[in-house]
Design a protein around this motif. Structure first.
Motif, PDB file in Angstrom:
ATOM      1  N   ALA A 128       0.836  -1.289  -0.194  1.00  0.00           N
ATOM      2  CA  ALA A 128       0.068   0.094   0.129  1.00  0.00           C
ATOM      3  C   ALA A 128       0.816   1.079  -0.130  1.00  0.00           C
ATOM      4  O   ALA A 128       0.367   2.539   0.136  1.00  0.00           O
ATOM      5  N   SER A 129       2.213   1.147  -0.123  1.00  0.00           N
ATOM      6  CA  SER A 129       2.994   2.364  -0.001  1.00  0.00           C
ATOM      7  C   SER A 129       3.846   2.402  -1.323  1.00  0.00           C
ATOM      8  O   SER A 129       4.377   1.303  -1.701  1.00  0.00           O
ATOM      9  N   GLU A 130       3.879   3.769  -1.845  1.00  0.00           N
ATOM     10  CA  GLU A 130       4.484   3.937  -3.114  1.00  0.00           C
ATOM     11  C   GLU A 130       6.126   3.541  -3.097  1.00  0.00           C
ATOM     12  O   GLU A 130       6.783   2.924  -3.641  1.00  0.00           O
ATOM     13  N   GLU A 131       6.648   3.720  -1.855  1.00  0.00           N
ATOM     14  CA  GLU A 131       7.952   3.682  -1.433  1.00  0.00           C
ATOM     15  C   GLU A 131       8.420   2.249  -1.218  1.00  0.00           C
ATOM     16  O   GLU A 131       9.545   2.039  -1.556  1.00  0.00           O
ATOM     17  N   GLU A 169      -0.733   4.674   3.729  1.00  0.00           N
ATOM     18  CA  GLU A 169       0.691   4.923   3.375  1.00  0.00           C
ATOM     19  C   GLU A 169       1.652   5.644   4.207  1.00  0.00           C
ATOM     20  O   GLU A 169       2.841   5.308   4.483  1.00  0.00           O
ATOM     21  N   ASP A 170       1.089   6.787   4.849  1.00  0.00           N
ATOM     22  CA  ASP A 170       1.878   7.559   5.951  1.00  0.00           C
ATOM     23  C   ASP A 170       2.256   6.733   7.048  1.00  0.00           C
ATOM     24  O   ASP A 170       3.426   6.616   7.394  1.00  0.00           O
ATOM     25  N   LEU A 171       1.221   5.942   7.473  1.00  0.00           N
ATOM     26  CA  LEU A 171       1.550   4.636   8.639  1.00  0.00           C
ATOM     27  C   LEU A 171       2.573   3.817   8.364  1.00  0.00           C
ATOM     28  O   LEU A 171       3.486   3.751   9.115  1.00  0.00           O
ATOM     29  N   ILE A 172       2.825   3.413   7.351  1.00  0.00           N
ATOM     30  CA  ILE A 172       3.616   2.485   6.728  1.00  0.00           C
ATOM     31  C   ILE A 172       5.098   2.866   6.618  1.00  0.00           C
ATOM     32  O   ILE A 172       6.142   2.870   7.168  1.00  0.00           O
ATOM     33  N   GLU A 173       4.990   4.270   5.725  1.00  0.00           N
ATOM     34  CA  GLU A 173       6.303   4.770   5.747  1.00  0.00           C
ATOM     35  C   GLU A 173       7.014   5.596   7.003  1.00  0.00           C
ATOM     36  O   GLU A 173       8.179   5.517   6.851  1.00  0.00           O
ATOM     37  N   GLN A 174       6.084   5.964   7.630  1.00  0.00           N
ATOM     38  CA  GLN A 174       6.521   6.377   8.926  1.00  0.00           C
ATOM     39  C   GLN A 174       7.571   5.504   9.747  1.00  0.00           C
ATOM     40  O   GLN A 174       8.294   5.615  10.313  1.00  0.00           O
ATOM     41  N   GLN A 175       6.835   4.416   9.813  1.00  0.00           N
ATOM     42  CA  GLN A 175       7.365   3.203  10.573  1.00  0.00           C
ATOM     43  C   GLN A 175       8.945   2.885  10.015  1.00  0.00           C
ATOM     44  O   GLN A 175       9.721   2.599  10.643  1.00  0.00           O
ATOM     45  N   CYS A 176       8.945   2.747   8.629  1.00  0.00           N
ATOM     46  CA  CYS A 176       9.943   2.390   7.952  1.00  0.00           C
ATOM     47  C   CYS A 176      11.109   3.717   7.800  1.00  0.00           C
ATOM     48  O   CYS A 176      12.335   2.914   8.124  1.00  0.00           O
ATOM     49  N   ARG A 177      10.714   4.787   8.020  1.00  0.00           N
ATOM     50  CA  ARG A 177      11.665   5.660   8.176  1.00  0.00           C
ATOM     51  C   ARG A 177      12.430   5.693   9.562  1.00  0.00           C
ATOM     52  O   ARG A 177      13.691   5.934   9.572  1.00  0.00           O
ATOM     53  N   LEU A 178      11.638   5.671  10.583  1.00  0.00           N
ATOM     54  CA  LEU A 178      12.127   5.569  11.612  1.00  0.00           C
ATOM     55  C   LEU A 178      12.898   4.144  12.019  1.00  0.00           C
ATOM     56  O   LEU A 178      13.940   4.300  12.664  1.00  0.00           O
ATOM     57  N   ALA A 179      12.558   3.362  11.408  1.00  0.00           N
ATOM     58  CA  ALA A 179      13.425   2.065  11.514  1.00  0.00           C
ATOM     59  C   ALA A 179      14.993   2.359  10.931  1.00  0.00           C
ATOM     60  O   ALA A 179      15.849   1.941  11.623  1.00  0.00           O
ATOM     61  N   ILE A 180      14.912   3.238  10.108  1.00  0.00           N
ATOM     62  CA  ILE A 180      16.336   3.767   9.431  1.00  0.00           C
ATOM     63  C   ILE A 180      16.983   4.450  10.368  1.00  0.00           C
ATOM     64  O   ILE A 180      18.163   4.284  10.488  1.00  0.00           O
ATOM     65  N   ILE A 181      16.287   5.406  11.028  1.00  0.00           N
ATOM     66  CA  ILE A 181      16.956   6.390  11.987  1.00  0.00           C
ATOM     67  C   ILE A 181      17.438   5.547  13.240  1.00  0.00           C
ATOM     68  O   ILE A 181      18.267   5.765  13.484  1.00  0.00           O
ATOM     69  N   VAL A 182      16.582   4.549  13.763  1.00  0.00           N
ATOM     70  CA  VAL A 182      16.941   3.868  14.764  1.00  0.00           C
ATOM     71  C   VAL A 182      18.285   3.029  14.246  1.00  0.00           C
ATOM     72  O   VAL A 182      19.268   3.215  15.347  1.00  0.00           O
ATOM     73  N   SER A 228      11.099  -3.560  16.869  1.00  0.00           N
ATOM     74  CA  SER A 228      10.176  -3.548  15.790  1.00  0.00           C
ATOM     75  C   SER A 228       9.409  -2.275  16.025  1.00  0.00           C
ATOM     76  O   SER A 228       8.894  -1.825  16.966  1.00  0.00           O
ATOM     77  N   LEU A 229       9.463  -1.616  14.806  1.00  0.00           N
ATOM     78  CA  LEU A 229       8.459  -0.227  14.698  1.00  0.00           C
ATOM     79  C   LEU A 229       7.109  -0.509  14.160  1.00  0.00           C
ATOM     80  O   LEU A 229       7.210  -0.557  12.806  1.00  0.00           O
ATOM     81  N   CYS A 230       6.393  -0.753  15.018  1.00  0.00           N
ATOM     82  CA  CYS A 230       5.162  -1.136  14.340  1.00  0.00           C
ATOM     83  C   CYS A 230       3.766  -0.134  14.881  1.00  0.00           C
ATOM     84  O   CYS A 230       2.683  -0.636  14.811  1.00  0.00           O
ATOM     85  N   SER A 231       4.139   0.861  15.584  1.00  0.00           N
ATOM     86  CA  SER A 231       3.175   1.389  16.187  1.00  0.00           C
ATOM     87  C   SER A 231       3.237   3.055  15.777  1.00  0.00           C
ATOM     88  O   SER A 231       4.241   3.665  15.616  1.00  0.00           O
ATOM     89  N   SER A 289       9.472  10.507  16.180  1.00  0.00           N
ATOM     90  CA  SER A 289      11.065  10.669  15.992  1.00  0.00           C
ATOM     91  C   SER A 289      11.783  10.878  17.519  1.00  0.00           C
ATOM     92  O   SER A 289      12.895  10.787  17.804  1.00  0.00           O
ATOM     93  N   THR A 290      11.019  11.674  18.225  1.00  0.00           N
ATOM     94  CA  THR A 290      11.360  11.992  19.683  1.00  0.00           C
ATOM     95  C   THR A 290      11.296  10.556  20.379  1.00  0.00           C
ATOM     96  O   THR A 290      12.321  10.377  21.169  1.00  0.00           O
ATOM     97  N   ALA A 291      10.503   9.771  20.295  1.00  0.00           N
ATOM     98  CA  ALA A 291      10.626   8.443  20.690  1.00  0.00           C
ATOM     99  C   ALA A 291      12.051   7.599  20.427  1.00  0.00           C
ATOM    100  O   ALA A 291      12.528   7.072  21.435  1.00  0.00           O
TER     101      ALA A 291
END
Ligand SMILES: *Cc1c(COP(=O)(O)O)cnc(C)c1O
Length: 462
Positions: free
Chosen positions: A271-274, A361-374, A433-436, A441-443
């Motif tokens: 469901a995500s373009e990225e 899409e935002d929900l999925i991409e947020q989890q994925c981007r934060l995973a890279i930051i982590v 696991s970034l699933c929520s 980003s603060t978290a």
């Protein structure tokens, strides 16, 4: 107290009380430990009492749950929780569920709940479109991916046998022609459980070799044949990696084999373009497993079995009874093992309607981007990153297995965040696991600080 009667006003008072406790819970969530502290766990002893001889006051029962139950919950609804693949729950999901709990619907058949049947039909269509699956694809609404996988493999097994002129409904499994089962070396435990229930033992299962990320290597697949049931995955629980779905589905199609995709949390990538290139080929798969209670952040328990051939899932799950008259409507029980079911499509529909394509899409991409930051953050404080962070899972270890275990223990006891451990390539590792949607980003900045401290403490103790 003690009367078996429906008193609307008493019910409202109880619901008000539940509402008040829920609000208190939400207000205290920020201060609450990520995992219940030892005092909260100790207090759970109070629930081990003898079965009561007679009625108890409903209001006191709720109070006990509030006083002794709430503190012993894990805080999955905060940015502190990174365990397993447990998502949070969007407010609209909770609210829709509250309402539908009061409706008390049985989603077995249309006649038992027209609203539940209609929302199942709508969710089926929406999910098909959202994930880019062929129109007419069927969906059944079950408790989770374990049951969804059971349904998909059951449909696949029966269909393969049917093509070999063996009607399993008539002739059963004993003496049936051989169905070969091929499973990736990193398949989820629920796949093996489903296979056992369906009559396949370990000796019936051929294991396909996987690469360093846990992905099936297509060139090492056992030779396929028309009697093969192949189980692949979209999202490995440790690395988040996706099997090469397109390639395997094409190989399978040329032989007429059945492909089931376990996409419990990863199928949402479609469901995500990225991210959707990870799921390329899912439209060729025969059946797929999906959880709405993971990446989508819908309430438990919400699994979905998706099957391209509607007849195949109906043939596997349909049941009859003298009192179940033929219906022209959607009768959800014919897509699932259960008959009586809660109307879980209500909150699934509400969550999907709330988010729309953009929100999912935002929900999925947020989890994925934060995973890279982590991953970047943890690497900078000394952890070794063990996976290619393609989705929402990060797998790390310290310089020695002992330090990894010590660091994990510190993290889990800190109360400030919670991650689960695992084993990868024979060594203890820490899974993040970034699933929520509650993880921000603060978290994750906070998470990196806690990991940093844990790493230093583990080094000192050694
Ligand atoms: C969570 C998960 C399952 C099991 O799903 P349940 O909803 O817990 O039954 C199966 N496969 C994968 C890849 C998972 O992440």
């Amino acid at each position: 107290m003690g009367q078996l009667r429906w008193d609307k006003e008493e019910a409202k008072i109880l619901l008000e009380q539940a509402r008040e406790y829920s609000f208190l819970y939400l207000d205290q969530l920020e201060e609450k430990d990520a995992f219940p502290n030892s005092e909260a766990i100790q207090t759970l002893k109070c629930f081990y009492e003898e079965f009561p001889e007679t009625y108890n006051d409903p209001s006191e029962i709720l109070r006990d749950l509030h006083l002794y139950g709430s503190p012993a919950t894990v805080s999955s609804q905060t940015g502190k929780y990174y365990g397993y693949v447990n998502g949070g729950t969007l407010a609209i999901g909770i609210a829709a569920r509250w309402l539908s709990d009061v409706w008390d619907q049985n989603a077995a058949i249309y006649e038992m709940s027209p609203i539940a049947a209609v929302l199942e039909e709508v969710c089926e269509k929406w999910l098909t479109q959202l994930l880019g699956l062929p129109s007419g694809t069927a969906a059944g609404f079950v408790s989770g991916s374990s049951i969804a996988t059971l349904c998909g493999l059951s449909a696949g097994r029966n269909q393969l046998l049917k093509r070999m002129n063996w009607d399993i409904a008539e002739k059963g499994m004993f003496g049936a022609p051989k169905v070969r089962v091929i499973v990736g070396g990193e398949a989820h435990g629920s796949v093996f459980k489903a296979l056992r229930i369906l009559g396949f033992g370990n000796k019936d299962i051929e294991i396909a070799p996987t690469d360093d990320q846990g992905r099936i290597i297509p060139s090492s697949l056992p030779t396929l044949s028309k009697n093969c049931l192949i189980v692949i995955q979209a999202g490995n629980v440790n690395t988040g990696a996706f099997d090469p779905i397109h390639e395997i589905c094409q190989l399978a199609a040329s032989e007429g084999a059945w492909v089931h995709v376990d996409g419990a949390f990863g199928l949402w990538a479609a469901a995500s373009e990225e991210k959707k290139q990870l799921t390329s080929g899912i439209e060729l798969a025969d059946s797929l497993t999906l959880d709405a209670h993971k990446t989508l952040n819908a309430p438990y328990d919400s699994g979905i079995i998706i099957c391209k051939d509607r007849k195949a899932i109906l043939n596997a799950m349909q049941s009859t009874g003298s009192y179940l008259l033929d219906s022209q409507q959607r009768d959800g029980m014919h897509y699932t093992p259960e008959m009586s079911r809660r109307a879980r499509a209500v909150e699934l529909w509400a969550v999907l309607k709330h988010l729309g394509r953009k929100g999912v899409e935002d929900l999925i991409e947020q989890q994925c981007r934060l995973a890279i930051i982590v991953a970047e953050g943890l690497q900078s404080v000394g952890f070794q990153i063990l996976n290619e962070v393609v989705f929402n899972q990060v797998l790390v270890k310290c310089n020695t297995p002992e330090n990894t275990s010590l660091a994990l223990r510190y993290i889990q006891q800190s109360g400030e965040c919670w991650c689960s451990g695992s084993r990868w390539k024979g060594e203890p590792v820490i899974r993040i696991s970034l699933c929520s949607f509650t993880v921000t980003s603060t978290a994750v900045e906070r998470l990196v600080q806690i990991f940093d401290k844990a790493y230093q403490l583990a080094k000192i103790q050694q």
